[in-house]
Design a protein around this motif. Structure first.
Motif, short mmCIF file in Angstrom:
data_model
loop_
_atom_site.label_atom_id
_atom_site.label_comp_id
_atom_site.label_asym_id
_atom_site.label_seq_id
_atom_site.Cartn_x
_atom_site.Cartn_y
_atom_site.Cartn_z
N MET A 45 0.82 -1.21 0.00
CA MET A 45 0.00 0.00 0.00
C MET A 45 0.86 1.26 0.00
N LYS A 46 2.14 1.14 0.30
CA LYS A 46 3.02 2.31 0.28
C LYS A 46 3.67 2.40 -1.10
N PRO A 47 3.48 3.52 -1.79
CA PRO A 47 4.00 3.66 -3.16
C PRO A 47 5.52 3.66 -3.24
N SER B 194 11.07 11.69 -10.48
CA SER B 194 9.65 12.02 -10.42
C SER B 194 9.14 11.64 -9.02
N GLN B 195 8.31 12.48 -8.45
CA GLN B 195 7.79 12.22 -7.10
C GLN B 195 6.56 11.31 -7.11
N LYS B 196 6.09 10.95 -8.30
CA LYS B 196 4.92 10.07 -8.38
C LYS B 196 5.30 8.68 -7.93
N GLY B 197 4.48 8.13 -7.03
CA GLY B 197 4.71 6.78 -6.54
C GLY B 197 3.73 5.80 -7.15
N TYR B 198 4.13 4.53 -7.18
CA TYR B 198 3.29 3.48 -7.77
C TYR B 198 3.13 2.33 -6.77
N CYS B 199 1.91 1.83 -6.66
CA CYS B 199 1.64 0.66 -5.83
C CYS B 199 0.31 0.04 -6.27
N LEU B 200 0.13 -1.22 -5.93
CA LEU B 200 -1.10 -1.93 -6.30
C LEU B 200 -2.11 -2.01 -5.16
#
Length: 170
Positions: free
Chosen positions: A133-135, A142-148
């Motif tokens: 849950m933590k990106p 890039s400050q964009k985070g990814y997580c499922l």
């Protein structure tokens, strides 16, 4: 080990050492004491394998030592990246493709035959963390985070994953 299927002692040393270090290097940014166990295990395993390799003339230690300037450059780069990683937030720059690439490059300079195992295990670490849950900042800077958002990593989940991965590699 499943990917490389080493047939020599040097190949086995490369696969286990590279994989162990690749699996934990992404988490050098973790500040919690529980993460130190994995780091210490990987460091101890690395020292033990390189020690056995040296004592049995396996060739890995000699090759690292004989690379001279290239090894020194790789070690300096790895130390710099390690210290840089320690200063960041968890799942920040150390969980990015660029950081993985730079650490893999440093590992290539130190001992090229271990670099593939390092990179594969590092990538598998990033993939495993993606379900949390933590990106992760995979595309840092890039400050964009990814997580499922499929699970939350806690001490029990971490210990189960660590135990499973060690069991599979044994």
């Amino acid at each position: 080990l499943l990917v490389f299927q080493p047939v020599t002692r040097a190949g086995l040393t490369c696969a286990i050492t590279g994989g162990a270090l690749g699996g934990v290097f992404a988490d050098v940014d973790v500040k919690a004491d529980s993460s130190k166990y994995a780091e210490m295990t990987a460091a101890g395993l690395t020292l033990a394998l390189l020690g056995v390799d040296y004592l049995t003339d396996g060739g890995v230690f000699d090759r690292i030592y004989s690379n001279g300037t290239q090894t020194v450059i790789g070690l300096v780069l790895m130390l710099f990246l390690f210290l840089l990683g320690k200063t960041g937030e968890h799942r920040g720059r150390t969980h990015s493709f660029i950081y993985m690439g730079l650490t893999s490059l440093a590992f290539t300079l130190i001992y090229g035959e271990m670099a593939a195992a390092f990179a594969i295990e590092y990538l598998s670490h990033l993939a495993a963390d993606l379900v949390n849950m933590k990106p992760e900042k995979l595309l840092f800077p890039s400050q964009k985070g990814y997580c499922l958002n499929l699970c939350h990593s806690d001490r029990l989940a971490n210990e189960l994953c660590f135990t499973l991965s060690v069991s599979l590699s044994a």
